[in-house]
Design a protein around this motif. Structure first.
Motif, PDB file in Angstrom:
ATOM      1  N   ASP A   1      57.861 -57.406  48.485  1.00 16.07           N
ATOM      2  CA  ASP A   1      58.761 -56.407  47.908  1.00 16.07           C
ATOM      3  C   ASP A   1      58.089 -55.042  47.815  1.00 16.07           C
ATOM      4  O   ASP A   1      58.740 -54.003  47.991  1.00 16.07           O
ATOM      5  CB  ASP A   1      59.229 -56.856  46.522  1.00 16.07           C
ATOM      6  N   ARG A   2      56.787 -55.043  47.518  1.00 13.91           N
ATOM      7  CA  ARG A   2      56.069 -53.770  47.413  1.00 13.91           C
ATOM      8  C   ARG A   2      56.032 -53.070  48.770  1.00 13.91           C
ATOM      9  O   ARG A   2      56.215 -51.853  48.858  1.00 13.91           O
ATOM     10  CB  ARG A   2      54.646 -54.018  46.914  1.00 13.91           C
ATOM     11  N   HIS A   3      55.821 -53.844  49.825  1.00  9.69           N
ATOM     12  CA  HIS A   3      55.809 -53.268  51.170  1.00  9.69           C
ATOM     13  C   HIS A   3      57.187 -52.700  51.518  1.00  9.69           C
ATOM     14  O   HIS A   3      57.291 -51.608  52.082  1.00  9.69           O
ATOM     15  CB  HIS A   3      55.411 -54.330  52.190  1.00  9.69           C
ATOM     16  N   ALA A   4      58.244 -53.446  51.163  1.00 10.31           N
ATOM     17  CA  ALA A   4      59.600 -52.966  51.422  1.00 10.31           C
ATOM     18  C   ALA A   4      59.866 -51.674  50.662  1.00 10.31           C
ATOM     19  O   ALA A   4      60.482 -50.741  51.188  1.00 10.31           O
ATOM     20  CB  ALA A   4      60.615 -54.037  51.022  1.00 10.31           C
ATOM     21  N   GLN A   5      59.405 -51.598  49.433  1.00 13.60           N
ATOM     22  CA  GLN A   5      59.604 -50.402  48.612  1.00 13.60           C
ATOM     23  C   GLN A   5      58.916 -49.196  49.241  1.00 13.60           C
ATOM     24  O   GLN A   5      59.482 -48.098  49.303  1.00 13.60           O
ATOM     25  CB  GLN A   5      59.062 -50.651  47.209  1.00 13.60           C
ATOM     26  N   LEU A   6      57.681 -49.389  49.725  1.00 15.28           N
ATOM     27  CA  LEU A   6      56.940 -48.295  50.336  1.00 15.28           C
ATOM     28  C   LEU A   6      57.590 -47.823  51.635  1.00 15.28           C
ATOM     29  O   LEU A   6      57.468 -46.665  52.019  1.00 15.28           O
ATOM     30  CB  LEU A   6      55.491 -48.721  50.613  1.00 15.28           C
ATOM     31  N   GLN A   7      58.284 -48.747  52.314  1.00 22.87           N
ATOM     32  CA  GLN A   7      58.955 -48.401  53.563  1.00 22.87           C
ATOM     33  C   GLN A   7      60.372 -47.870  53.330  1.00 22.87           C
ATOM     34  O   GLN A   7      61.090 -47.567  54.286  1.00 22.87           O
ATOM     35  CB  GLN A   7      59.031 -49.645  54.470  1.00 22.87           C
ATOM     36  N   GLY A   8      60.776 -47.767  52.055  1.00 22.83           N
ATOM     37  CA  GLY A   8      62.102 -47.262  51.740  1.00 22.83           C
ATOM     38  C   GLY A   8      63.216 -48.262  51.973  1.00 22.83           C
ATOM     39  O   GLY A   8      64.385 -47.883  52.106  1.00 22.83           O
ATOM     40  N   ARG A   9      62.858 -49.555  52.041  1.00 22.92           N
ATOM     41  CA  ARG A   9      63.850 -50.603  52.261  1.00 22.92           C
ATOM     42  C   ARG A   9      64.138 -51.321  50.940  1.00 22.92           C
ATOM     43  O   ARG A   9      63.310 -51.306  50.031  1.00 22.92           O
ATOM     44  CB  ARG A   9      63.342 -51.609  53.303  1.00 22.92           C
ATOM     45  N   PRO A  10      65.289 -51.982  50.802  1.00 20.71           N
ATOM     46  CA  PRO A  10      65.597 -52.704  49.568  1.00 20.71           C
ATOM     47  C   PRO A  10      64.677 -53.905  49.386  1.00 20.71           C
ATOM     48  O   PRO A  10      64.253 -54.531  50.360  1.00 20.71           O
ATOM     49  CB  PRO A  10      67.053 -53.133  49.754  1.00 20.71           C
ATOM     50  N   THR A  11      64.390 -54.225  48.141  1.00 25.41           N
ATOM     51  CA  THR A  11      63.561 -55.390  47.842  1.00 25.41           C
ATOM     52  C   THR A  11      64.412 -56.657  47.894  1.00 25.41           C
ATOM     53  O   THR A  11      65.637 -56.598  47.959  1.00 25.41           O
ATOM     54  CB  THR A  11      62.919 -55.263  46.455  1.00 25.41           C
ATOM     55  N   GLY A  12      63.736 -57.803  47.816  1.00 31.06           N
ATOM     56  CA  GLY A  12      64.446 -59.082  47.777  1.00 31.06           C
ATOM     57  C   GLY A  12      64.992 -59.492  49.126  1.00 31.06           C
ATOM     58  O   GLY A  12      64.594 -58.989  50.171  1.00 31.06           O
TER      59      GLY A  12
ATOM     60  N   ARG B   1      66.608 -66.500  50.417  1.00 34.39           N
ATOM     61  CA  ARG B   1      65.628 -67.574  50.541  1.00 34.39           C
ATOM     62  C   ARG B   1      66.246 -68.874  50.036  1.00 34.39           C
ATOM     63  O   ARG B   1      66.816 -68.915  48.949  1.00 34.39           O
ATOM     64  CB  ARG B   1      64.357 -67.248  49.748  1.00 34.39           C
ATOM     65  N   HIS B   2      66.130 -69.923  50.855  1.00 42.80           N
ATOM     66  CA  HIS B   2      66.667 -71.242  50.506  1.00 42.80           C
ATOM     67  C   HIS B   2      68.142 -71.172  50.105  1.00 42.80           C
ATOM     68  O   HIS B   2      68.578 -71.829  49.151  1.00 42.80           O
ATOM     69  CB  HIS B   2      65.859 -71.877  49.366  1.00 42.80           C
ATOM     70  N   GLY B   3      68.901 -70.365  50.824  1.00 47.46           N
ATOM     71  CA  GLY B   3      70.329 -70.295  50.571  1.00 47.46           C
ATOM     72  C   GLY B   3      70.727 -69.470  49.367  1.00 47.46           C
ATOM     73  O   GLY B   3      71.903 -69.443  49.006  1.00 47.46           O
ATOM     74  N   ARG B   4      69.766 -68.788  48.741  1.00 48.45           N
ATOM     75  CA  ARG B   4      70.073 -67.973  47.559  1.00 48.45           C
ATOM     76  C   ARG B   4      69.653 -66.528  47.806  1.00 48.45           C
ATOM     77  O   ARG B   4      68.675 -66.260  48.504  1.00 48.45           O
ATOM     78  CB  ARG B   4      69.349 -68.511  46.321  1.00 48.45           C
ATOM     79  N   ASP B   5      70.414 -65.593  47.226  1.00 47.37           N
ATOM     80  CA  ASP B   5      70.101 -64.175  47.360  1.00 47.37           C
ATOM     81  C   ASP B   5      69.334 -63.699  46.132  1.00 47.37           C
ATOM     82  O   ASP B   5      69.692 -64.025  44.995  1.00 47.37           O
ATOM     83  CB  ASP B   5      71.380 -63.350  47.515  1.00 47.37           C
ATOM     84  N   PHE B   6      68.286 -62.909  46.378  1.00 46.04           N
ATOM     85  CA  PHE B   6      67.461 -62.380  45.292  1.00 46.04           C
ATOM     86  C   PHE B   6      67.371 -60.868  45.411  1.00 46.04           C
ATOM     87  O   PHE B   6      67.177 -60.337  46.512  1.00 46.04           O
ATOM     88  CB  PHE B   6      66.047 -62.966  45.345  1.00 46.04           C
ATOM     89  N   GLU B   7      67.507 -60.172  44.280  1.00 51.09           N
ATOM     90  CA  GLU B   7      67.319 -58.721  44.280  1.00 51.09           C
ATOM     91  C   GLU B   7      65.846 -58.393  44.478  1.00 51.09           C
ATOM     92  O   GLU B   7      65.501 -57.343  45.020  1.00 51.09           O
ATOM     93  CB  GLU B   7      67.818 -58.119  42.961  1.00 51.09           C
ATOM     94  N   ARG B   8      64.983 -59.261  44.027  1.00 47.38           N
ATOM     95  CA  ARG B   8      63.546 -59.151  44.247  1.00 47.38           C
ATOM     96  C   ARG B   8      62.950 -60.541  44.137  1.00 47.38           C
ATOM     97  O   ARG B   8      63.467 -61.400  43.420  1.00 47.38           O
ATOM     98  CB  ARG B   8      62.882 -58.214  43.231  1.00 47.38           C
ATOM     99  N   PHE B   9      61.892 -60.772  44.888  1.00 46.28           N
ATOM    100  CA  PHE B   9      61.259 -62.078  44.869  1.00 46.28           C
ATOM    101  C   PHE B   9      60.296 -62.176  43.685  1.00 46.28           C
ATOM    102  O   PHE B   9      59.817 -61.165  43.175  1.00 46.28           O
ATOM    103  CB  PHE B   9      60.513 -62.339  46.181  1.00 46.28           C
ATOM    104  N   ARG B  10      60.032 -63.405  43.270  1.00 42.77           N
ATOM    105  CA  ARG B  10      59.204 -63.630  42.102  1.00 42.77           C
ATOM    106  C   ARG B  10      57.831 -64.166  42.505  1.00 42.77           C
ATOM    107  O   ARG B  10      57.671 -64.802  43.540  1.00 42.77           O
ATOM    108  CB  ARG B  10      59.879 -64.623  41.150  1.00 42.77           C
ATOM    109  N   TRP B  11      56.863 -63.863  41.655  1.00 39.15           N
ATOM    110  CA  TRP B  11      55.531 -64.425  41.840  1.00 39.15           C
ATOM    111  C   TRP B  11      55.573 -65.933  41.563  1.00 39.15           C
ATOM    112  O   TRP B  11      56.235 -66.380  40.630  1.00 39.15           O
ATOM    113  CB  TRP B  11      54.540 -63.785  40.883  1.00 39.15           C
ATOM    114  N   THR B  12      54.890 -66.692  42.378  1.00 41.69           N
ATOM    115  CA  THR B  12      54.720 -68.118  42.149  1.00 41.69           C
ATOM    116  C   THR B  12      53.243 -68.426  42.273  1.00 41.69           C
ATOM    117  O   THR B  12      52.447 -67.595  42.738  1.00 41.69           O
ATOM    118  CB  THR B  12      55.491 -68.950  43.188  1.00 41.69           C
ATOM    119  N   SER B  13      52.859 -69.627  41.875  1.00 42.36           N
ATOM    120  CA  SER B  13      51.457 -70.002  42.010  1.00 42.36           C
ATOM    121  C   SER B  13      51.049 -69.997  43.480  1.00 42.36           C
ATOM    122  O   SER B  13      49.922 -69.627  43.826  1.00 42.36           O
ATOM    123  CB  SER B  13      51.214 -71.384  41.396  1.00 42.36           C
ATOM    124  N   GLY B  14      51.988 -70.372  44.363  1.00 48.06           N
ATOM    125  CA  GLY B  14      51.686 -70.378  45.787  1.00 48.06           C
ATOM    126  C   GLY B  14      51.478 -68.980  46.342  1.00 48.06           C
ATOM    127  O   GLY B  14      50.553 -68.726  47.115  1.00 48.06           O
TER     128      GLY B  14
END
Length: 361
Positions: A185-196, A199-212
């Motif tokens: 998302d940070r890379h998308a923000q720097l490029q002027g593109r929308p975040t999120g 993934r897995h059939g669901r839409d996200f405004e921004r992705f979340r941190w996971t342990s992975g």
């Protein structure tokens, strides 16, 4: 004499398509001005802000052989220079050697052609375009420097938390609560593109941190300032890693971090294999609507479908399976290794029960 095609790109990745796009624009520009290309100078992974055309590995050797061609064609001004001074130097070279400079400029109806006899208006336009490219390069550099400094500060804190014994799940949850963007998302923000995204059939405004996600970042050699390609450090002809920025960790600190992560993984890191769990993508959690995944039980031939909200960086209020639109038979459940509850508090439903009179229920 044929013209020379000149390509340049600051950073190359496996997903980069810019060289192909540049070639396409160059070929179109050559056709429009009546040239046929037979030679190419390609400088990939070379910054125009830091090097002039006369300092680039491939192009510089061609510029010293001006007798071999009559023109040099770039796809755009910023592929040639990102400096007014470098543009002036290039124009002076063209006049001295009586060679034509061509810039494809795909956003315009026709390319910019700078002949040795070009008039003042053409020269001014080229200098203005070079000025715009220079200003853009400065803006990008300042934005990236600010971003990298913020990421370095956050990164140092994360590394300290890992060494202090905090779990990656806990750290990921704190990053989400603090609205820290994941690298994608940070890379998308720097490029002027929308975040999120999806993934897995669901839409996200921004992705979340996971342990992975966090583990992937902490195991990347980019923490030492290395340029990465395919998950590994890019090395020069001497075998030394190519550096792209100030390192967050020294080599010794990075290795110490890997030892901590390896000790926590307890040799459980494995290459992902294709699942045979038939209900993956079918069964969903009633608490968070996320997918249920089969979790094998050690020492048993069966497993349970469980909610994986934690792995997604979320907290499920009521993890449980929910009904699906797809018909699920007893045979389907047993084939996928599910433990079937036949009575309250009692387990059953092993494969032997398929010998019963009706397996279609």
């Amino acid at each position: 004499m044929p013209p020379l095609a000149a390509l340049r790109l600051s950073c190359v990745t496996s997903a980069t398509t810019s060289p192909a796009r540049q070639r396409s624009v160059i070929h179109l520009a050559a056709e429009r001005v009546g040239f046929t290309l037979i030679a190419e100078a390609s400088d990939l992974g070379v910054s125009a802000r830091q090097t002039s055309p006369f300092e680039r590995p491939s192009l510089s050797s061609w510029l010293h052989m001006s007798h071999a061609y009559e023109a040099v064609i770039w796809s755009h001004v910023d592929r040639a220079v990102r400096s007014v001074a470098h543009m002036a130097e290039l124009i002076a070279w063209g006049r001295h050697h009586t060679r034509t400079l061509v810039f494809g400029m795909p956003e315009d109806d026709h390319p910019v052609v700078v002949t040795p006899q070009a008039d003042g208006s053409t020269i001014r336009r080229c200098l203005d375009l070079a000025h715009d490219a220079e200003q853009e390069a400065r803006t990008i550099s300042a934005r990236l420097s600010s971003s990298h400094e913020a990421l370095r500060a956050a990164g140092r804190v994360i590394v300290e938390q890992v060494h202090a014994g905090q779990s990656l799940i806990t750290i990921a949850r704190e990053l989400n609560d603090s609205d820290v963007l994941v690298p994608r998302d940070r890379h998308a923000q720097l490029q002027g593109r929308p975040t999120g995204g999806r993934r897995h059939g669901r839409d996200f405004e921004r992705f979340r941190w996971t342990s992975g996600t966090l583990s992937k970042v902490l195991r990347s050699p980019s923490l030492m300032g290395h340029r990465i390609h395919g998950g590994r450090s890019v090395r020069d002809s001497t075998g030394a890693p190519v550096l792209i920025g100030q390192p967050l960790l020294s080599d010794e600190e990075f290795q110490a971090l890997q030892h901590v992560l390896d000790a926590r993984s307890n040799d459980t890191r494995q290459t992902r294999s294709r699942t045979t769990a038939l209900l993956t993508g079918v069964a969903h959690c009633s608490g968070c609507d996320g997918r249920m995944y089969l979790a094998a039980l050690k020492g048993y031939p069966y497993g349970d479908y469980t909610c994986r909200a934690t792995a997604r960086g979320e907290v499920c209020p009521a993890p449980a399976a929910t009904a699906t639109e797809t018909a699920v038979s007893r045979e389907l459940l047993l084939d996928s290794g599910v433990r079937v509850i036949v009575a309250k508090g009692r387990c059953g439903g092993g494969p032997a029960r398929l010998a019963g009179p009706d397996t279609s229920r």
